[in-house]
Structure formats: C-alpha cells, structure tokens
Write an enzyme that holds these catalytic residues in place. Sequence first.
Site, PDB file in Angstrom:
ATOM      1  N   SER A 124      17.883  56.155  77.703  1.00 54.44           N
ATOM      2  CA  SER A 124      19.073  56.656  77.015  1.00 54.44           C
ATOM      3  C   SER A 124      20.330  56.281  77.785  1.00 54.44           C
ATOM      4  O   SER A 124      20.323  56.202  79.021  1.00 54.44           O
ATOM      5  CB  SER A 124      18.967  58.177  76.941  1.00 54.44           C
ATOM      6  OG  SER A 124      20.183  58.745  76.536  1.00 54.44           O
ATOM      7  N   TYR A 148      17.412  66.732  81.043  1.00 51.89           N
ATOM      8  CA  TYR A 148      16.861  65.717  80.133  1.00 51.89           C
ATOM      9  C   TYR A 148      17.174  64.305  80.654  1.00 51.89           C
ATOM     10  O   TYR A 148      16.286  63.461  80.775  1.00 51.89           O
ATOM     11  CB  TYR A 148      17.444  65.899  78.719  1.00 51.89           C
ATOM     12  CG  TYR A 148      17.269  64.668  77.864  1.00 51.89           C
ATOM     13  CD1 TYR A 148      16.006  64.292  77.408  1.00 51.89           C
ATOM     14  CD2 TYR A 148      18.368  63.861  77.526  1.00 51.89           C
ATOM     15  CE1 TYR A 148      15.841  63.148  76.641  1.00 51.89           C
ATOM     16  CE2 TYR A 148      18.206  62.721  76.757  1.00 51.89           C
ATOM     17  CZ  TYR A 148      16.936  62.366  76.321  1.00 51.89           C
ATOM     18  OH  TYR A 148      16.779  61.222  75.579  1.00 51.89           O
ATOM     19  N   LYS A 152      14.782  60.960  82.226  1.00 51.07           N
ATOM     20  CA  LYS A 152      14.837  59.538  81.829  1.00 51.07           C
ATOM     21  C   LYS A 152      15.047  58.657  83.063  1.00 51.07           C
ATOM     22  O   LYS A 152      14.406  57.615  83.222  1.00 51.07           O
ATOM     23  CB  LYS A 152      15.966  59.308  80.816  1.00 51.07           C
ATOM     24  CG  LYS A 152      15.726  59.930  79.465  1.00 51.07           C
ATOM     25  CD  LYS A 152      14.577  59.257  78.730  1.00 51.07           C
ATOM     26  CE  LYS A 152      14.234  59.931  77.424  1.00 51.07           C
ATOM     27  NZ  LYS A 152      12.980  59.456  76.838  1.00 51.07           N
TER      28      LYS A 152
END
Length: 344
Positions: A124, A148, A152
Amino acid sequence: MTVLITGGAGYIGSHTCVELIKAGYDIVLIDSFANSSPDVIERISMITGKTVTFYKGDLLDSAFLDKVFSRHSIEAVVHFAGLKAVGESVEKPTSYYYTNLVSTLHLLQVMGKYDVQRLVFSSSATVYGDGNKMPLKENARLQAANPYGRTKLMIEEMLDDHYRAHPNWRFVILRYFNPIGAHPSGLIGEEPAGRPNNLMPYVTQVAAGRLPELNVFGADYPTHDGTGVRDYIHVVDLARGHIQALKKTASTGFHTYNLGTGRGYSVLDVVRTFEKVNGQPVPYQMQSRRAGDTAVCYADAAKAKAELGWEAVKTLEDMCRDAWHWQVCNPNGYRKKQYVQSNG
Ligand code: NAD
Ligand code: WQD
C-alpha cells in the site's frame, strides 16, 4: 498457468480474478469470507463464463493451506488476504499483526514446501512516510503511520529478507494508491462493512440517500481547493496490473512498483465529477481535518510503465460512473435477491 489467489473474494481480489481468467490463467481462489461474501464467487463466474475453483478457509490454518497446495499444481501466488482497516488496526493492533504477518509466514512456508517461488504481494502507498516529495517514487522514505501500515512494511521487509536468503525466488511488491470504482458490469464492487471509512463508498451511499451528507475532512489544506488530494485508480486498471506483475515473476528478482495513475484529485474534484457523470447530487459539509491524513499523496507511476508495460487508462469519470452503477445494481451489497439488472 495455475495461480493461487488468497483473499480472492475481496474487493481487489475479485476484480483481479476476473482479469486473470479473461487472460487465460487457471485460478484457485481461497478466502475465509471474513470481509467478503461467498456470492462473489458466482458473480465472478457470471462475468467470465467460467467455473471458479475455490476453498473457504483461513491462511492462519496452515493445514488448510497445505491441503490446497497438495491438490493443485500451483505455480504462482497473488496474496491479497489480510485485514485492511486503518482505524480498526489502531484499536486492535495485535489482531492486525497476527493476521497479516502470520498468514504471510504460513504462505511462505507452504510455498517453500511445494517449491512454488513466485509471489505477488498487495502492499500500500500507506508505507510511504510523511514529508516525501510528490510524486512518490518507489525509493521514497518509508515509514508507516499506523499498525495496518506497519504490517505492510514488515511484510515487505520479511519478503526481502526471504529473497536475500533464497535468490531463486521471485517477488513483486505492488503498492496500491487509492483503488475505487467497480467492474463495469455492476456485478462486483466494494462492499464496506458498516459505515464506510473511505471516500468513494461514502459518496455512493450519500448519493443513494442511505447517508445524509458527506463530511469533507479538511478545507484548509494547501491544495487547489483546500481539500485533500489523492491518486484514485480504477480497480479494473489495478487488477490488470497484477497480470503484468505475474509475468514479471517469470524470472528471479525482488521488485517493487507503485500502482497509481500519477494524477491527484481533491475530494471536491471527486464529488463534482461524480455529480456530473451520474446526475446525482452529493450534499456535503466541510469538517475539520481527519487525524492522520496528509494533504497530498500521488504516485510516480513511471517504473511500472517502464518495467511492467502497465499504466492506468481509466478516467475519474469512469471510476465515478462504475462506482455508482455498482451501487444502483446492488443497493444492499451482495445479498443476492437485491441484485437489480441494469443496462445503464
Ligand atoms: P478486502 O477486505 O475486500 O479483501 C481481503 C480479502 O481477504 C477478504 O475477502 C477477506 O475475507 C480475506 N481474508 C482476510 N483475512 C484472511 C485470512 N486470514 N485468510 C483467508 N482470507 C482472508 O480488501 P481489498 O480492498 O480487496 O484489499 C486487498 C489487499 O490489498 C489487502 O491486503 C489490502 O491491505 C491491500 N490494499 C488495499 C487497498 C484499498 O484501498 N482497498 C489499498 C492498498 C492496499
Ligand atoms: C481519501 C480522501 C480524506 C472519507 C486509505 C488508507 C490507505 C489505503 C487507501 C489500504 C482523504 C477524504 C474520506 C470521508 C473525506 N488503504 N475523505 N470524507 O485515507 O487516502 O487511504 O485507503 O492500504 O492505507 O488510509 O483514503 O478514501 O479514506 O480518503 O473527506 O468520509 O477523502 O480526508 O483526503 P486514504 P480515503
């Protein structure tokens, strides 16, 4: 070629399954349906005219994963499965670290066991730190601002370490910018659980009268109209990027690419374009900035174009039209009886 798609019933996964099937790949889809509907499988078949091989199961269950690999001659994996809500990750960080990291570790272990060495991973733009120059190049400074995003970043690093130890493997890391829109058929699209956090699903629900008005988070950013600017990319363009990424895994290497359009649009650009192409008013009111947001974020998409031969072709108009078409055809998401046939 047989490709395993983890999280293939999700928003981006389902669109990617359609494009892969259309391009002639055999796919094996696995999903726990933790954040998606089993009805997606039938919708993928309706679009492609092909039966989809799928398994309901969790990547946290390595015996399940092993069983799937033992039954199929899988040659490559596209790994979408994971938790993705930024706000929830702040409330439940350990759940995010556990699900996203352990799932990926199980996947790597089973791939190693069955000698499968080709992996495309969904990362992302959230891995880029604040203060980078726009547009963002792949070598910009990395620093995630929430749990989050850190999952990643950690997974990217984990895969890089794995590659250094096993240079015969092939990894393509794709950093998505802001995927929006839906398949033009209106059969698959984004179905957020509860009140949407992201802009486009919120806009479509306001236009549909399910929510009274859009809250525009911040009118005082240093942008052309004061609202935040992002690189919105049509989910079908994004899905097609995975075909090129899979081709890249034909030879050894570890590669990272931005998948964006390279163009930024503000919140009000999105609202006005949506109103223009769909003829639907989107009432909004200005609010203060949302915590954690940056003013401007858009990709330098040149590396993907040069090395993958991929670029986004769909416009913001296409994104707004297809997002609305999905909403109109599926006023209650995937619940089957609610599907409305439309030629629009
Ligand atoms: P999504 O939630 O719609 O899809 C993820 C799918 O994975 C869901 O169908 C869910 O049921 C499944 N899943 C989750 N945990 C699982 C597990 N442990 N085992 C099996 N299945 C599991 O999300 P999406 O928007 O399609 O995103 C796909 C990937 O792309 C995610 O990894 C996400 O972090 C990443 N990504 C998304 C965006 C975005 O804006 N949508 C942006 C950048 C990156
Ligand atoms: C876009 C713009 C908001 C909602 C998120 C994740 C990121 C990635 C993509 C997964 C911003 C504004 C939004 C609303 C608004 N996901 N907005 N009113 O925050 O750029 O990125 O999705 O990897 O990690 O953080 O996307 O759609 O939430 O916001 O004004 O109700 O719309 O402030 O400027 P974001 P978004």
